[in-house]
Design a protein around this motif. Sequence first.
Motif, PDB file in Angstrom:
ATOM      1  N   GLU A  28       0.828  -1.213   0.000  1.00 11.42           N
ATOM      2  CA  GLU A  28       0.000   0.000   0.000  1.00 11.42           C
ATOM      3  C   GLU A  28       0.860   1.260   0.000  1.00 11.42           C
ATOM      4  O   GLU A  28       0.598   2.211  -0.723  1.00 11.42           O
ATOM      5  N   GLU A  29       1.887   1.258   0.817  1.00 11.80           N
ATOM      6  CA  GLU A  29       2.709   2.452   0.979  1.00 11.80           C
ATOM      7  C   GLU A  29       3.778   2.601  -0.101  1.00 11.80           C
ATOM      8  O   GLU A  29       4.062   3.711  -0.535  1.00 11.80           O
ATOM      9  N   PHE A  30       4.384   1.505  -0.528  1.00 17.31           N
ATOM     10  CA  PHE A  30       5.553   1.584  -1.405  1.00 17.31           C
ATOM     11  C   PHE A  30       5.361   0.895  -2.748  1.00 17.31           C
ATOM     12  O   PHE A  30       6.247   0.939  -3.588  1.00 17.31           O
ATOM     13  N   GLY A  31       4.230   0.239  -2.930  1.00 13.21           N
ATOM     14  CA  GLY A  31       3.975  -0.444  -4.200  1.00 13.21           C
ATOM     15  C   GLY A  31       3.850   0.561  -5.330  1.00 13.21           C
ATOM     16  O   GLY A  31       3.515   1.719  -5.133  1.00 13.21           O
ATOM     17  N   GLY A  32       4.113   0.142  -6.490  1.00  8.76           N
ATOM     18  CA  GLY A  32       4.025   0.990  -7.671  1.00  8.76           C
ATOM     19  C   GLY A  32       4.022   0.105  -8.900  1.00  8.76           C
ATOM     20  O   GLY A  32       3.807  -1.109  -8.799  1.00  8.76           O
ATOM     21  N   GLY A  66      12.767   4.630  -0.966  1.00 12.21           N
ATOM     22  CA  GLY A  66      11.399   5.124  -0.979  1.00 12.21           C
ATOM     23  C   GLY A  66      10.937   5.702   0.343  1.00 12.21           C
ATOM     24  O   GLY A  66       9.820   6.207   0.443  1.00 12.21           O
ATOM     25  N   GLY A  67      11.766   5.590   1.371  1.00 11.16           N
ATOM     26  CA  GLY A  67      11.437   6.206   2.647  1.00 11.16           C
ATOM     27  C   GLY A  67      11.152   5.265   3.796  1.00 11.16           C
ATOM     28  O   GLY A  67      10.788   5.711   4.886  1.00 11.16           O
ATOM     29  N   LEU A  68      11.303   3.957   3.617  1.00  5.79           N
ATOM     30  CA  LEU A  68      11.100   3.017   4.724  1.00  5.79           C
ATOM     31  C   LEU A  68      12.390   2.915   5.518  1.00  5.79           C
ATOM     32  O   LEU A  68      13.390   2.403   5.015  1.00  5.79           O
ATOM     33  N   PRO A  69      12.402   3.427   6.748  1.00  8.55           N
ATOM     34  CA  PRO A  69      13.635   3.371   7.547  1.00  8.55           C
ATOM     35  C   PRO A  69      14.115   1.932   7.729  1.00  8.55           C
ATOM     36  O   PRO A  69      13.372   1.087   8.206  1.00  8.55           O
ATOM     37  N   GLY A  70      15.319   1.650   7.299  1.00  9.82           N
ATOM     38  CA  GLY A  70      15.882   0.317   7.466  1.00  9.82           C
ATOM     39  C   GLY A  70      15.440  -0.684   6.418  1.00  9.82           C
ATOM     40  O   GLY A  70      15.861  -1.827   6.463  1.00  9.82           O
ATOM     41  N   GLY A  71      14.582  -0.275   5.479  1.00  8.71           N
ATOM     42  CA  GLY A  71      14.141  -1.192   4.431  1.00  8.71           C
ATOM     43  C   GLY A  71      13.582  -2.480   4.993  1.00  8.71           C
ATOM     44  O   GLY A  71      12.706  -2.465   5.854  1.00  8.71           O
ATOM     45  N   GLY A  79      12.115  -1.811   9.348  1.00 10.12           N
ATOM     46  CA  GLY A  79      11.059  -0.825   9.433  1.00 10.12           C
ATOM     47  C   GLY A  79      11.295   0.280  10.432  1.00 10.12           C
ATOM     48  O   GLY A  79      10.386   1.051  10.708  1.00 10.12           O
ATOM     49  N   GLY A  80      12.502   0.402  10.962  1.00  4.54           N
ATOM     50  CA  GLY A  80      12.768   1.463  11.935  1.00  4.54           C
ATOM     51  C   GLY A  80      11.825   1.363  13.122  1.00  4.54           C
ATOM     52  O   GLY A  80      11.410   0.291  13.512  1.00  4.54           O
ATOM     53  N   THR A  81      11.454   2.488  13.690  1.00  7.02           N
ATOM     54  CA  THR A  81      10.582   2.465  14.862  1.00  7.02           C
ATOM     55  C   THR A  81       9.144   2.797  14.529  1.00  7.02           C
ATOM     56  O   THR A  81       8.266   2.594  15.341  1.00  7.02           O
ATOM     57  N   GLU A  82       8.886   3.312  13.325  1.00  5.79           N
ATOM     58  CA  GLU A  82       7.535   3.697  12.977  1.00  5.79           C
ATOM     59  C   GLU A  82       6.754   2.586  12.286  1.00  5.79           C
ATOM     60  O   GLU A  82       5.552   2.684  12.124  1.00  5.79           O
ATOM     61  N   TRP A  83       7.422   1.535  11.869  1.00  5.63           N
ATOM     62  CA  TRP A  83       6.752   0.441  11.184  1.00  5.63           C
ATOM     63  C   TRP A  83       6.744  -0.774  12.093  1.00  5.63           C
ATOM     64  O   TRP A  83       7.577  -0.888  12.991  1.00  5.63           O
TER      65      TRP A  83
END
Length: 130
Positions: A28-32, A66-71, A79-83
Amino acid sequence: MRKAERLRREAYEGAVEYLCAQFALLEEEFGGPDWAGRVGAITSGEPFTEEWYAAVLRLHESLEAGGLPGGLGLTTPMGGTEWPGPSPRTAGWVCPTGACSRVRRTEGGAPERDAPRCALVGRAMRFVGD
């Protein structure tokens, strides 16, 4: 298996586990337009071959860019801390391709009545205990 190869395998297994467990959110967030191709290169490849490793790394890098911390977590926590973080390894369901493991925990270690379907390949998972 040498320690370096075992660690590499575990890191990539964890990355694909994260992809499978968070597939809907990531899509949803990173698909294209190229999402299906990038994921397809992982799901159609033989796990733990050089081509498969390269496909996982490409998706990891594209998610980071694309902006996902840590891929997918190959270099930093997933996903870093927000995912959502990675699934703990415990009794549960295993990916039918063997590319990731224990992506869905179960209550009390007992399997659900029907096996869940893998978000990546659409096939039923198999249950394992610790």
